[in-house]
Design an enzyme around this catalytic site. Structure first.
Site, PDB file in Angstrom:
ATOM      1  N   ALA A  81      18.457  39.417 -27.605  1.00 45.76           N
ATOM      2  CA  ALA A  81      17.124  39.957 -28.093  1.00 45.76           C
ATOM      3  C   ALA A  81      16.275  39.700 -26.862  1.00 45.76           C
ATOM      4  O   ALA A  81      16.159  39.071 -25.902  1.00 45.76           O
ATOM      5  CB  ALA A  81      16.813  38.958 -29.098  1.00 45.76           C
ATOM      6  N   HIS A 242      20.870  45.112 -36.862  1.00 40.33           N
ATOM      7  CA  HIS A 242      19.707  44.810 -35.651  1.00 40.33           C
ATOM      8  C   HIS A 242      18.524  43.819 -36.252  1.00 40.33           C
ATOM      9  O   HIS A 242      17.526  44.221 -36.055  1.00 40.33           O
ATOM     10  CB  HIS A 242      19.439  46.209 -35.113  1.00 40.33           C
ATOM     11  CG  HIS A 242      20.402  47.047 -34.860  1.00 40.33           C
ATOM     12  ND1 HIS A 242      20.877  47.135 -33.515  1.00 40.33           N
ATOM     13  CD2 HIS A 242      21.149  48.090 -35.248  1.00 40.33           C
ATOM     14  CE1 HIS A 242      21.829  47.941 -33.444  1.00 40.33           C
ATOM     15  NE2 HIS A 242      22.035  48.623 -34.640  1.00 40.33           N
TER      16      HIS A 242
HETATM   17  C1  FNR Z   1      16.557  42.058 -31.127  1.00 42.74           C
HETATM   18  N1  FNR Z   1      17.987  42.667 -31.263  1.00 42.74           N
HETATM   19  C2  FNR Z   1      18.401  43.250 -30.091  1.00 42.74           C
HETATM   20  N2  FNR Z   1      19.756  43.392 -30.080  1.00 42.74           N
HETATM   21  C3  FNR Z   1      20.235  44.337 -28.967  1.00 42.74           C
HETATM   22  O1  FNR Z   1      21.517  44.723 -29.124  1.00 42.74           O
HETATM   23  N3  FNR Z   1      19.349  44.443 -27.985  1.00 42.74           N
HETATM   24  C4  FNR Z   1      18.106  43.990 -27.799  1.00 42.74           C
HETATM   25  O2  FNR Z   1      17.472  44.038 -26.748  1.00 42.74           O
HETATM   26  C5  FNR Z   1      17.615  43.346 -29.216  1.00 42.74           C
HETATM   27  N4  FNR Z   1      16.076  43.026 -29.173  1.00 42.74           N
HETATM   28  C6  FNR Z   1      15.889  42.452 -30.305  1.00 42.74           C
HETATM   29  C7  FNR Z   1      14.490  41.857 -30.248  1.00 42.74           C
HETATM   30  C8  FNR Z   1      14.031  41.205 -31.153  1.00 42.74           C
HETATM   31  C9  FNR Z   1      12.555  40.683 -31.320  1.00 42.74           C
HETATM   32  C10 FNR Z   1      14.532  40.859 -32.265  1.00 42.74           C
HETATM   33  C11 FNR Z   1      14.256  40.134 -33.591  1.00 42.74           C
HETATM   34  C12 FNR Z   1      16.102  41.277 -32.234  1.00 42.74           C
HETATM   35  C13 FNR Z   1      18.674  42.368 -32.417  1.00 42.74           C
HETATM   36  C14 FNR Z   1      19.647  40.926 -32.285  1.00 42.74           C
HETATM   37  O3  FNR Z   1      20.449  41.066 -31.456  1.00 42.74           O
HETATM   38  C15 FNR Z   1      20.067  40.435 -33.631  1.00 42.74           C
HETATM   39  O4  FNR Z   1      20.918  41.722 -34.053  1.00 42.74           O
HETATM   40  C16 FNR Z   1      19.045  40.143 -34.623  1.00 42.74           C
HETATM   41  O5  FNR Z   1      18.026  39.584 -34.323  1.00 42.74           O
HETATM   42  C17 FNR Z   1      19.840  39.367 -35.861  1.00 42.74           C
HETATM   43  O6  FNR Z   1      18.999  39.057 -37.083  1.00 42.74           O
HETATM   44  P1  FNR Z   1      18.239  37.560 -36.734  1.00 42.74           P
HETATM   45  O7  FNR Z   1      18.899  36.597 -36.437  1.00 42.74           O
HETATM   46  O8  FNR Z   1      16.957  37.818 -35.811  1.00 42.74           O
HETATM   47  O9  FNR Z   1      17.750  37.707 -38.421  1.00 42.74           O
END
Ligand code: FNR
Length: 353
Positions: A81, A242
């Protein structure tokens, strides 16, 4: 409150919300459009109930497993993230340190707020100090500027990452990025950062760059795409919407897993399947493993944890999950993760409620 008094991931979120700015809150917490999917990610697990077995010797529990080809103390990992710096001045270092000190696998975002090489150096330093080993993966975005993307993949592979996560992102994830207006004809005026042309034919090149590092496709929702990932020789898929930040009304990773398991219970033996989205309890991790998930990613919980307590919050989050997973296993009558199966969970059939 002191970090040891935080007993659950929802409390960790509350602690973070007390200290984070409005900008951080809206970046970390929100989802796309009306947030149906964001909301559903949490609710999906409430469609299932456990069927415990009793009178089993559960005096010793082994929650260890292998995820992304590496030994892991628990079936959870830090989902990549972006922008940890928004929450804490040490940014992604908090995640690297928390992961290194607990042995948890960390996926580093392509949109990390700190340069990847600095995170890699910190990881190497900690591994040497703690005698631990690299448990880091790198998440790949395919940018319109493909040379840039290739250079980043090369840096990660040369740095020794254990996995590449290819996120199929075709828009940026925030509300502000949705272009308003109705247009006629083909829409080719695209946000320039992510390459909208990305498709299956791009995989041979990525595999070449990966030099044997296993590739996991992230953002899969359908059984057809799981099968295609398998045919294209990928190591696995991450069923994910995501974190509800892209297409609102997309089904949840857990519902996709249930459907895939119902349609082809052997598929998870032929290609590694992971899920993420809305997981906040150890019991929910057990539900996912019951339907064949090798591991479960957590995104926001780690962002909140580091916002509230830095590295200590990350470690605390992992400890909380550990105790909840162990407790759920004990009460289910399981001593090892490979004993859990669909016979331990009963779910209502509707996808929504
Ligand atoms: C993400 N996610 C994400 N995924 C990814 O592949 N690259 C990224 O840069 C990001 N950036 C990101 C920022 C923020 C603020 C969030 C909340 C999420 C998605 C992340 O990897 C994942 O799929 C989700 O966050 C899973 O859900 P939960 O655990 O947040 O409910």
């Amino acid at each position: 409150p002191p970090v040891e008094t935080v007993l659950g991931l929802d409390e960790m979120q509350e602690a973070a919300e007390k200290v984070m700015s409005e900008k951080t809150r809206s970046y970390y917490n929100t989802g796309a459009l009306d947030e149906y999917t964001l909301d559903e990610n949490r609710k999906a697990f409430n469609k299932c109930r456990f069927v415990p077995r009793i009178m089993v010797d559960v005096s010793t529990i082994y929650p260890q497993t292998k995820i992304f080809g590496q030994d892991s103390p628990l079936p959870i990992y830090i989902s990549p993230a972006s922008n940890a710096l928004l929450g804490h001045p040490d940014g992604e270092f908090t995640l690297v340190r928390g992961a290194a000190k607990t042995g948890i696998f960390q996926g580093v975002s392509a949109a990390s707020s700190l340069p990847f090489h600095e995170l890699l150096e910190e990881k190497e330093r900690l591994d040497a100090e703690l005698g631990s080993k690299m448990n880091m993966g790198y998440q790949v975005y395919v940018q319109s500027d493909r040379e840039k993307s290739e250079a980043l993949v090369k840096e990660a592979v040369d740095g020794g990452v254990k996995a590449l996560f290819l996120t199929n992102e075709k828009v940026k994830g925030t509300k502000d990025d949705c272009a308003p207006g109705i247009r006629m004809g083909p829409h080719t005026d695209y946000l320039p950062y992510h390459d909208a042309r990305l498709n299956w034919d791009d995989l041979p090149r990525l595999k070449e760059l990966a030099q044997g590092t296993p590739i996991y496709l992230k953002g899969v929702a359908s059984i057809e795409d799981v099968r295609l990932a398998k045919e294209h020789g990928l190591a696995g898929v991450i069923l994910s919407n995501h974190g509800g930040r892209q297409l609102d009304h997309t089904r949840t990773g857990f519902d996709a897993l249930r459907q895939i398991h119902a349609e082809d219970p052997n598929l998870a033996k032929e290609i590694e399947i992971y899920i993420d989205g809305g997981v906040r309890r150890g019991s929910e991790v057990l539900m996912a493993t019951a339907f064949g998930a090798r591991g479960v990613g957590l995104g926001r919980p780690f962002l909140w944890a580091q916002t509230a307590y830095g590295e200590q919050g990350v470690i605390r989050t992992i400890r909380i999950m550990e105790s909840e997973i162990v407790m759920a296993m004990r009460l289910l009558g399981l001593t090892r993760l490979d004993q859990v199966g669909p016979q331990h969970v009963e779910c209502i059939q509707q996808m929504w409620k």
